[in-house]
Design an enzyme around this catalytic site. Structure first.
Site, PDB file in Angstrom:
ATOM      1  CE1 TYR A 142      -3.595   2.608   0.664  1.00  0.00           C
ATOM      2  CE2 TYR A 142      -2.345   3.253   2.598  1.00  0.00           C
ATOM      3  CZ  TYR A 142      -3.373   3.491   1.712  1.00  0.00           C
ATOM      4  OH  TYR A 142      -4.160   4.606   1.862  1.00  0.00           O
ATOM      5  CG  ASP A 237       5.731   3.576   1.050  1.00  0.00           C
ATOM      6  OD1 ASP A 237       6.001   4.166   2.113  1.00  0.00           O
ATOM      7  OD2 ASP A 237       4.577   3.515   0.583  1.00  0.00           O
ATOM      8  CE  LYS A 265       0.967   4.785   8.497  1.00  0.00           C
ATOM      9  NZ  LYS A 265       0.973   3.973   7.317  1.00  0.00           N
TER      10      LYS A 265
HETATM   11  C1  LIG Z   1       0.351   4.522   5.899  1.00  0.00           C
HETATM   12  C2  LIG Z   1       1.106   4.307   4.655  1.00  0.00           C
HETATM   13  C3  LIG Z   1       1.061   5.214   3.584  1.00  0.00           C
HETATM   14  C4  LIG Z   1       0.115   6.372   3.551  1.00  0.00           C
HETATM   15  O1  LIG Z   1       0.375   7.301   4.556  1.00  0.00           O
HETATM   16  P1  LIG Z   1      -0.820   8.304   4.993  1.00  0.00           P
HETATM   17  O2  LIG Z   1      -0.150   9.220   5.973  1.00  0.00           O
HETATM   18  O3  LIG Z   1      -1.878   7.437   5.579  1.00  0.00           O
HETATM   19  O4  LIG Z   1      -1.266   8.998   3.767  1.00  0.00           O
HETATM   20  C5  LIG Z   1       1.900   5.013   2.505  1.00  0.00           C
HETATM   21  N1  LIG Z   1       2.723   3.957   2.472  1.00  0.00           N
HETATM   22  C6  LIG Z   1       2.795   3.051   3.462  1.00  0.00           C
HETATM   23  C7  LIG Z   1       3.747   1.918   3.384  1.00  0.00           C
HETATM   24  C8  LIG Z   1       1.963   3.193   4.579  1.00  0.00           C
HETATM   25  O5  LIG Z   1       1.969   2.269   5.529  1.00  0.00           O
END
Ligand SMILES: *Cc1c(COP(=O)(O)O)cnc(C)c1O
Length: 428
Positions: A142, A237, A265
């Site tokens: 994701y 990511d 995060k």
């Molecule tokens: C949470 C997440 C996102 C998106 O971040 P948001 O702050 O919710 O937009 C993108 N990539 C990964 C791997 C994530 O876990």
């Protein structure tokens, strides 16, 4: 009527599905979402006055636990001096320096307000740098909710993008190729064939959005070699994994240097934040130094940035990650022992403070094997744990997070409840 169900019913009148992010609605596990009134350390408290040991930790950011004293004091103090200026501050420099010094592949970094934005902007930079359009992602990873990464595609070889949400133009996802995670042969075949069209490869180097899935030995290294060979930008990511598994990124842990890294995060200490950065030759293209546009009214806002600095400073203290590892191991050993006693063959994946119990007997190393889990068992398990005061993610395909605030007692208690919950599972 109980307060949770009353508030949920009311919220549904004003907010689509009653929530501001879909998994929160408990659709995958049934029942009514718990409305939270406050939280402290490892515990969250519902509006009905019930306490839970929290393994969601706001989906990853709260590595210090809830309402950490130093983070809260920093936010209070910062707020008193103004919450946003739309002008540069010394704090942004401090956090940028901290990040670039801890993640060796990051020469330059730009702040945004979410992980979604970080990914969206990193992909734009990669496309500008390579003057190519297509991107490769992996099934079950994701990368936020922007259009071009919302295709999931079936298994098999080089499945061309099918949008997994209405409203995403076919023309957008036609440039997204989704491949099975951990399948280096599928990747090599694809990139060899169409590398002249591929701008970038984006991957969660440790995947946390299909439950926890670890990269196979040598997988990331091979991806790095092939992307380098074919001049394709490699984006890690690390929105979840950044500062989660060690101080810095998974890139440091595995000794692999991506071209760009996305963060979010943890680096916002529980406030909305994202960041992306990497090689100078790519990042120098970002406006105003270069022509690639990216802006944000609240980017680098004082509250998120100062909460991020306070958080990273606490993570830097020697022994922090060793302590998390011990707690993670304690949970793993306990759950494995329970499974053994009950003669259940379920799969437990863990790395440091991240873990997932999959209700399948298969080894889980990609999206297809993750999906072999029995989600009706997960739903039962989740609801028993919840009733007994343990708050797990309301979906099989998410990670349990342990924070520095979780105590050994919290974990021992969780293991006991886990035994009872597993013992009580009934085939429906
Ligand atoms: C949470 C997440 C996102 C998106 O971040 P948001 O702050 O919710 O937009 C993108 N990539 C990964 C791997 C994530 O876990």
């Amino acid at each position: 009527m109980k307060k949770n169900s009353f508030l949920f019913k009311e919220s549904e009148k004003y907010i689509p599905g009653g929530v501001n992010s879909p998994v929160r609605a408990f659709k995958a596990v049934g029942g009514t979402p718990v409305f939270i009134s406050k939280a402290k350390g490892s515990k969250i408290y519902s509006v009905e006055g019930k306490a839970y040991i929290d393994y969601v930790c706001s989906w990853g950011p709260l590595i210090l636990g809830h309402a950490d004293k130093m983070v809260v004091n920093t936010i209070r103090k910062t707020a008193g001096d103004g919450t946003s200026f739309g002008a540069p501050t010394e704090r942004e420099l401090e956090l940028a320096k901290l990040i670039c010094e801890s993640i060796p592949s990051m020469d330059l970094v730009r702040f945004v307000n979410s992980g979604t934005e970080a990914v969206m902007s990193a992909i734009r930079a990669a496309r500008a740098f390579t003057a190519k359009d297509k991107i490769i992602k992996f099934n079950g990873c994701y990368h936020g909710h922007s259009d071009s990464v919302l295709s999931e595609a079936g298994s098999g070889l080089a499945t061309f993008g099918v949008p997994s949400s209405p409203g995403v133009p076919l023309n957008t996802v036609k440039d997204t190729i989704s491949l099975p995670y951990n399948d280096i042969i599928a990747f090599e075949k694809t990139i060899r064939k169409i590398h002249d069209k591929i701008a970038c490869v984006i991957i969660e180097p440790v995947a946390g959005n299909m439950g926890l899935v670890l990269p196979k030995e040598g997988y990331l290294k091979k991806i790095r070699e092939l992307t380098q060979k074919y001049k394709v930008v490699l984006i890690f990511d690390e929105v979840i994994t950044g500062f989660r598994l060690s101080f810095g990124g998974v890139s440091g842990l595995f000794g692999i240097k991506p071209d760009l890294t996305c963060l979010g995060k943890i680096i916002g200490g529980g406030l909305p934040v994202g960041a992306y950065g990497g090689k100078e030759e790519i990042m120098k293209l970002i406006a105003p130094r270069g022509p690639v546009y990216k802006a944000g009214t609240l980017s680098g806002n004082p509250l998120a940035i100062s909460a991020g600095i306070a958080t990273l400073k606490k993570l830097k203290v020697k022994g922090f990650y060793e302590d998390l590892e011990k707690k993670g191991k304690l949970l793993e050993d306990g759950v494995r022992e329970n499974l053994r006693k009950l003669n259940l063959g379920y799969t437990y994946n863990r790395l440091g403070s991240m873990s997932t119990l999959f209700f399948t007997n298969q080894v889980v190393n990609d999206y297809a094997t993750a999906k072999s889990s029995d989600i009706s068992f997960y739903a039962q398990y989740f609801n028993t744990m919840l009733k007994s005061g343990v708050y797990l993610p309301p979906s099989q395909f998410e990670v349990y997070f342990i924070s520095g605030a979780h105590t050994y007692q919290d974990i021992e208690k969780t293991v006991k409840i886990n035994y009872l919950a597993l013992r009580g599972l009934k085939k429906k």
